[in-house]
Motif scaffolding. Structure first.
Motif, mmCIF file in Angstrom:
data_model
loop_
_atom_site.group_PDB
_atom_site.id
_atom_site.type_symbol
_atom_site.label_atom_id
_atom_site.label_comp_id
_atom_site.label_asym_id
_atom_site.label_seq_id
_atom_site.Cartn_x
_atom_site.Cartn_y
_atom_site.Cartn_z
ATOM 1 N N UNK A 56 0.826 -1.214 0.000
ATOM 2 C CA UNK A 56 0.000 0.000 0.000
ATOM 3 C C UNK A 56 0.855 1.257 0.000
ATOM 4 N N UNK A 57 2.160 1.089 -0.015
ATOM 5 C CA UNK A 57 3.055 2.255 -0.021
ATOM 6 C C UNK A 57 3.680 2.398 -1.407
ATOM 7 N N UNK A 58 3.872 3.612 -1.864
ATOM 8 C CA UNK A 58 4.460 3.824 -3.191
ATOM 9 C C UNK A 58 5.949 3.482 -3.192
ATOM 10 N N UNK A 60 9.242 5.115 -3.603
ATOM 11 C CA UNK A 60 9.733 6.505 -3.611
ATOM 12 C C UNK A 60 10.948 6.685 -4.510
ATOM 13 N N UNK A 61 10.697 6.610 -5.816
ATOM 14 C CA UNK A 61 11.770 6.768 -6.796
ATOM 15 C C UNK A 61 11.806 8.201 -7.318
ATOM 16 N N UNK A 62 12.953 8.643 -7.799
ATOM 17 C CA UNK A 62 13.019 9.976 -8.417
ATOM 18 C C UNK A 62 12.115 10.039 -9.648
ATOM 19 N N UNK A 63 11.814 11.245 -10.108
ATOM 20 C CA UNK A 63 11.009 11.386 -11.332
ATOM 21 C C UNK A 63 11.673 10.679 -12.511
ATOM 22 N N UNK A 64 10.856 10.121 -13.377
ATOM 23 C CA UNK A 64 11.371 9.381 -14.528
ATOM 24 C C UNK A 64 12.178 10.310 -15.434
ATOM 25 N N UNK A 65 13.230 9.765 -16.056
ATOM 26 C CA UNK A 65 14.041 10.539 -16.989
ATOM 27 C C UNK A 65 13.967 9.894 -18.366
ATOM 28 N N UNK A 66 14.221 10.666 -19.383
ATOM 29 C CA UNK A 66 14.244 10.158 -20.749
ATOM 30 C C UNK A 66 15.549 9.405 -20.999
ATOM 31 N N UNK A 777 10.997 4.496 -13.991
ATOM 32 C CA UNK A 777 10.267 5.168 -12.920
ATOM 33 C C UNK A 777 9.299 4.223 -12.236
ATOM 34 N N UNK A 778 8.616 4.728 -11.212
ATOM 35 C CA UNK A 778 7.704 3.879 -10.433
ATOM 36 C C UNK A 778 6.570 3.339 -11.294
ATOM 37 N N UNK A 784 5.653 -2.778 -16.022
ATOM 38 C CA UNK A 784 6.434 -3.939 -16.447
ATOM 39 C C UNK A 784 5.994 -5.191 -15.702
ATOM 40 N N UNK A 785 5.770 -5.065 -14.401
ATOM 41 C CA UNK A 785 5.301 -6.206 -13.619
ATOM 42 C C UNK A 785 3.940 -6.660 -14.112
ATOM 43 N N UNK A 786 3.050 -5.725 -14.317
ATOM 44 C CA UNK A 786 1.714 -6.080 -14.808
ATOM 45 C C UNK A 786 1.800 -6.811 -16.150
ATOM 46 N N UNK A 787 2.659 -6.321 -17.034
ATOM 47 C CA UNK A 787 2.760 -6.922 -18.361
ATOM 48 C C UNK A 787 3.447 -8.286 -18.315
ATOM 49 N N UNK A 788 4.391 -8.471 -17.391
ATOM 50 C CA UNK A 788 5.011 -9.785 -17.233
ATOM 51 C C UNK A 788 3.970 -10.808 -16.782
#
Length: 966
Positions: A56-58, A60-66, A777-778, A784-788
């Motif tokens: 239930x906790x996010x 806490x990763x930095x904002x996604x980068x290109x 990113x988060x 990715x997990x959902x698609x796996x």
């Protein structure tokens, strides 16, 4: 599409790495969900993953980068590293990797995305390259047998010690280590010796060994301080005690000095790093391990052997103890996932490119420059402690060593500080005359002599009696490809024999063969990451430290753990380090007697092997008919052993590909009985963004960076297996004897010691995992997990009408992999799981995982990177094979002479008479469209039994290669 004018904002090109990494787009995802009767990915997770484990906790990763942003961030970190001329030595040298090998192997996904060559028929190229590596090691060391690499020099020495303990006729428990061994090697030996009950003695073998009752000894050749000494008297002393002589030797030096095998050594180990592999701040590098023929069944790691295929031609495969960990489990003596295949291939190709004359020339130049430096230092009034040398000098400078190291550094050169009165200088392939002139100027009190004035006065540092007289690398493979055009074509021929991810999906369960994106790989070869010595001053590695800090924080964020050690340089090392950390924790609480490790019967063979190496006694816990841990049996055994319970090793999701609903209860049972929970991280790709191991009760877990976090498998290595722990275990994480501060949380009771040779493991490949997490990113990791999980359930859904899906969890769903059962087929008509695996080759696919965790099954893991089109191609192939099986079942096809028993079908069958009772077209092109990009297996089915009965692990004559190509 509408003809309406689109706005500039609409025309902005988006750098969407998540979309590039994940194979199926929105329409494909929608179609896959529809086939499962689901309306969203969230509904899929609700149905597949037990609510009790959901986080239930996010994260806490930095904002996604290109992708561009990731490279810019990596460049900023790299620029903080200061790459100076390294003359530190200690087993690490600068080297020059030929450009053709850089471009065609190191940077080529046809090599680095391949899997471990368990399926030999689709791995002949890298198997040949590994056989070359073995031949190279055999020739240079003067031994009879060599394996296909280990992790690093220090762990190879530890494996040698353990092997000697098993096979030596001496029954002593004492092991001698020469005091001039590299300090990192000694530290790893100390860690490994403790749980095995081995007593280490360190001293001068020439004066302190006599009278010692030992089962073996480790000797460094040349020594860490540069001395080249005759080892024959020490070897004879050891043999007189029925003990084994182990020598850690420098491969380049062995082109000029007498090989250990000619002095009677029983085992020779070392690093092949200086054969073209960058230092990379510690790795990855391929260690080597050579021994006598008599010990062939005790050799750790992997051994490549020559056998024959069904058509009677030479064929290669992994031999003998390759299967040890799966067969022997808790009786296994080492862990097979300890190899550096890609790096061993590079080292072998370096020798192929240069040949014996080229290697000898490189070594002679290094040795000549060392002699010139020794003469220059003598002229300046310094005393060189070692009177013999290959590339390393130890200089006496009473009270001035630190000042001289600083002066050299000011000139751009790093030396080795030994103590207040001594320093070390090691030269290598990239050392120049200008470097020596700078160094001599730094050491001079007045005018410094130049290399030009010293060259004619230089003496040889190799005693005449220790000069190499024997030939090496005489096999044609080391003498044919010195022209770059020839080398280029040789590399292409090898690559074309294999199936890697650049050709097709590799649907191996438990191995997560996902995309290794080009952007992730780019920084690996940057000099600022690649050319740094692992023991360079810490202030010269500020960029690496920033990378480590950021990656550790990311790994904690996605797993729920509170501290991470990056030192374990393979998943197997992570298992071992995690268990050792648990043991040290118990010891710190006065409960060092806890030595029972509970392991489910379904566990991967590495688990019991690692537990045994950590000094634990394995107690097997039963699994129920659904493949879950039998909770009642777990309660019984945990209670029975509560006074001595150390740990539970559990894989989550389970090895059977199922989310076990009772996992929180399982963890609680172990904690209630005084144990700790070790979670095998092999299946972490099914958890990120959905569940955090640290929140469901795990105390420690290793994280396979070469699975979940995109480091390529490299044909069987490199890997990385850092461990995450909860706060109470952080003080016991690994440290290092050379580089302080590796474990900043180290407490007064001490750490587990040193696990691998380098402080932060295989540092140079860590930018890959950092870039993957930063660009995903988060939200991307969750997707990715959902698609796996979607991919695995989609494959299970399509195959279920044709093959039984063996295990499912709640609501009939699987996790990120599924197991199909071929046992009924074998019973009905004799078609085996191996027959199906080999027939897949004709369709251009690598087989899924065979007969694990259940005999006669296939475990399939599609990964999130595979598109629906590729998943359908695989499913269509499996369904077509099922129709071929049905022909055998019905009697329409011969029970023995059929498409499956005869698979794979090689190109050689196109010539001559066709005597099979089925059409050529069905054999070679069983599905429409295959003619466009047909994979032609280079060999037919390989006879493993014949190879093991007649073990040959050296390169066959060139005529054999020629015959195989015709």
């Amino acid at each position: 599409m509408s003809d309406a004018v689109r706005s500039l904002a609409e025309l902005e090109v988006k750098d969407d790495f998540v979309r590039r990494h994940i194979g199926p787009g929105e329409p494909q995802t929608r179609a896959m969900l529809d086939s499962l009767g689901l309306d969203s990915l969230e509904a899929l997770i609700d149905k597949a993953v037990p609510a009790a484990i959901r986080s239930e906790t996010p994260m806490p990763l930095p904002p996604v980068v290109s992708e561009r942003g990731a490279l810019e961030a990596l460049r900023a970190m790299a620029d903080k590293n200061q790459v100076m001329v390294s003359m530190i030595g200690m087993g690490y040298s600068n080297t020059i990797l030929p450009g053709v090998i850089v471009r065609r192997v190191l940077e080529n996904p046809g090599w680095y995305t391949a899997y471990t060559p368990y399926q030999a028929e689709v791995s002949q190229g890298r198997l040949e390259a590994l056989l070359n590596f073995q031949q190279m090691v055999i020739d240079l060391t003067g031994m009879e047998l060599a394996n296909a690499s280990l992790l690093d020099e220090a762990t190879a020495a530890a494996e040698a010690m353990a092997m000697a303990h098993r096979v030596a006729k001496s029954k002593a428990d004492r092991f001698f280590v020469a005091e001039d061994c590299h300090p990192q090697t000694l530290a790893v030996l100390q860690t490994r010796a403790r749980p095995l009950g081995i007593d280490l003695v360190v001293g001068d073998p020439e004066s302190d060994l006599a009278g010692q009752e030992v089962f073996g000894a480790l000797l460094q050749y040349p020594g860490t301080y540069g001395q080249v000494r005759d080892l024959t008297p020490v070897v004879e002393t050891l043999h007189g005690q029925k003990a084994l002589a182990i020598v850690s030797a420098d491969l380049l030096a062995l082109t000029l000095i007498k090989p250990p095998g000619e002095m009677g050594a029983d085992i020779v180990v070392g690093s092949s790093q200086r054969f073209g592999v960058p230092m990379g701040y510690g790795g990855p590098h391929a260690a080597y391990f050579a021994t006598r023929e008599a010990y062939k069944r005790s050799v750790p790691g992997r051994l490549i052997g020559v056998s024959v295929d069904a058509e009677g031609r030479p064929a290669l495969r992994m031999a003998l103890q390759t299967r040890e960990q799966h067969i022997r489990r808790e009786k296994a003596t080492s862990n097979i996932c300890t190899a550096q295949v890609l790096l061993a291939i590079i080292a072998g190709l370096y020798a192929t490119y240069h040949g014996p004359d080229g290697l000898r020339t490189i070594a002679q130049r290094v040795q000549r420059l060392t002699g010139i430096l020794a003469g220059g230092l003598a002229r300046l009034g310094y005393v060189v402690e070692n009177d013999s040398y290959f590339d390393t000098l130890t200089v006496k400078a009473p009270g001035r060593a630190a000042a001289l190291v600083a002066a050299a550094r000011a000139a751009g050169i790093n030396l080795r500080p030994i103590d207040g009165d001594r320093l070390g200088i090691a030269l290598d392939e990239v050392t120049t005359r200008e470097h020596l002139d700078l160094l001599l100027e730094a050491f001079a009190k007045g005018d410094a002599p130049t290399v030009e004035t010293l060259e004619n006065e230089a003496s040889s540092g190799i005693p005449e009696a220790l000069r190499r007289r024997s030939d090496f690398l005489t096999h044609p493979v080391f003498n044919l490809y010195h022209a770059e055009t020839e080398m280029l074509r040789y590399l292409r021929r090898l690559q074309s024999k294999d199936i890697a991810l650049d050709r097709a999906m590799i649907p191996l369960g438990s191995c997560t063969m996902k995309l290794n994106a080009t952007t992730e790989m780019e920084a690996v070869t940057w000099p600022e990451f690649a050319d740094l010595h692992p023991f360079a001053p810490l202030d010269q590695a500020a960029g690496y430290r920033q990378l480590f800090d950021r990656l550790e924080a990311m790994l904690c964020a996605v797993t729920g753990f509170e501290a991470v050690s990056l030192q374990p340089n393979a998943g197997s090392q992570g298992e071992y380090a995690g268990l050792m950390t648990i043991c040290k924790y118990h010891e710190s609480r006065g409960e060092g007697h806890r030595n029972i490790c509970l392991i489910p019967s379904s566990a991967h063979g590495t688990n019991p092997a690692s537990a045994t190496m950590a000094g634990l006694r394995v107690v097997v816990v039963a699994c129920d008919d659904q493949g879950n841990v039998d909770v009642e049996d777990l309660k019984t055994k945990a209670g029975e052993h509560r006074d001595n319970l150390a740990a539970l090793m559990v894989t989550y999701p389970s090895t059977h590909g199922v989310f076990e609903e009772a996992i929180r209860e399982i963890c609680r049972i172990i904690h209630d009985n005084g144990g700790q929970v070790y979670m095998d991280g092999a299946n972490l790709n099914a958890l990120l963004g959905v569940c955090k191991p640290g929140e469901i009760g795990a105390d420690v877990s290793h994280m396979n960076l070469h699975k979940t976090f995109c480091i390529p498998h490299g044909g069987g290595g490199p890997g990385m297996g850092p461990i995450g722990v909860m706060a109470h275990l952080a003080p016991f994480l690994p440290d290092h004897p050379v580089v302080p501060g590796v474990n900043p949380a180290a407490g007064p009771t001490g750490t587990i010691g040193t696990i691998s040779a380098a402080p932060w493991g295989s540092s140079s490949i860590l930018p890959i995992s950092w870039a993957y997490i930063a660009m995903m990113g988060a939200e991307g990791l969750t997707r990715a997990t959902q698609m796996a999980i979607l991919g695995a359930n989609y494959v299970a859904h399509r195959l279920a009408p044709h093959f039984p899906v063996l295990y499912t969890g709640q609501n009939g769903m699987v996790a990120h992999e599924c197991i199909i059962d071929l046992r009924p087929i074998k019973e009905a008509c004799g078609i085996s799981v191996e027959d199906v695996a080999k027939r897949l080759v004709d369709y251009g696919f690598h087989a899924p995982t065979m007969s694990f965790p259940v005999a006669d099954t296939l475990m399939i893991e599609p990964t999130e990177s595979e598109s629906k089109r590729e998943l359908d191609r695989f499913c269509d192939t499996m369904i077509a094979i099922r129709r071929e099986i049905a022909e055998v079942e019905s009697g329409a096809a011969d029970a023995k002479n059929n498409l499956l028993h005869n698979a794979p079908h090689t190109h050689s069958l196109l010539l001559g008479d066709w005597d099979r009772p089925y059409d050529k077209a069905r054999a070679f092109f069983p599905l429409p469209g295959m003619q466009e990009d047909k994979y032609w297996p280079p060999v037919a089915r390989i006879d493993n039994v014949a190879g093991d009965r007649n073990l040959v692990c050296t390169c066959p004559p060139m005529e054999a290669y020629q015959e195989a190509a015709e």
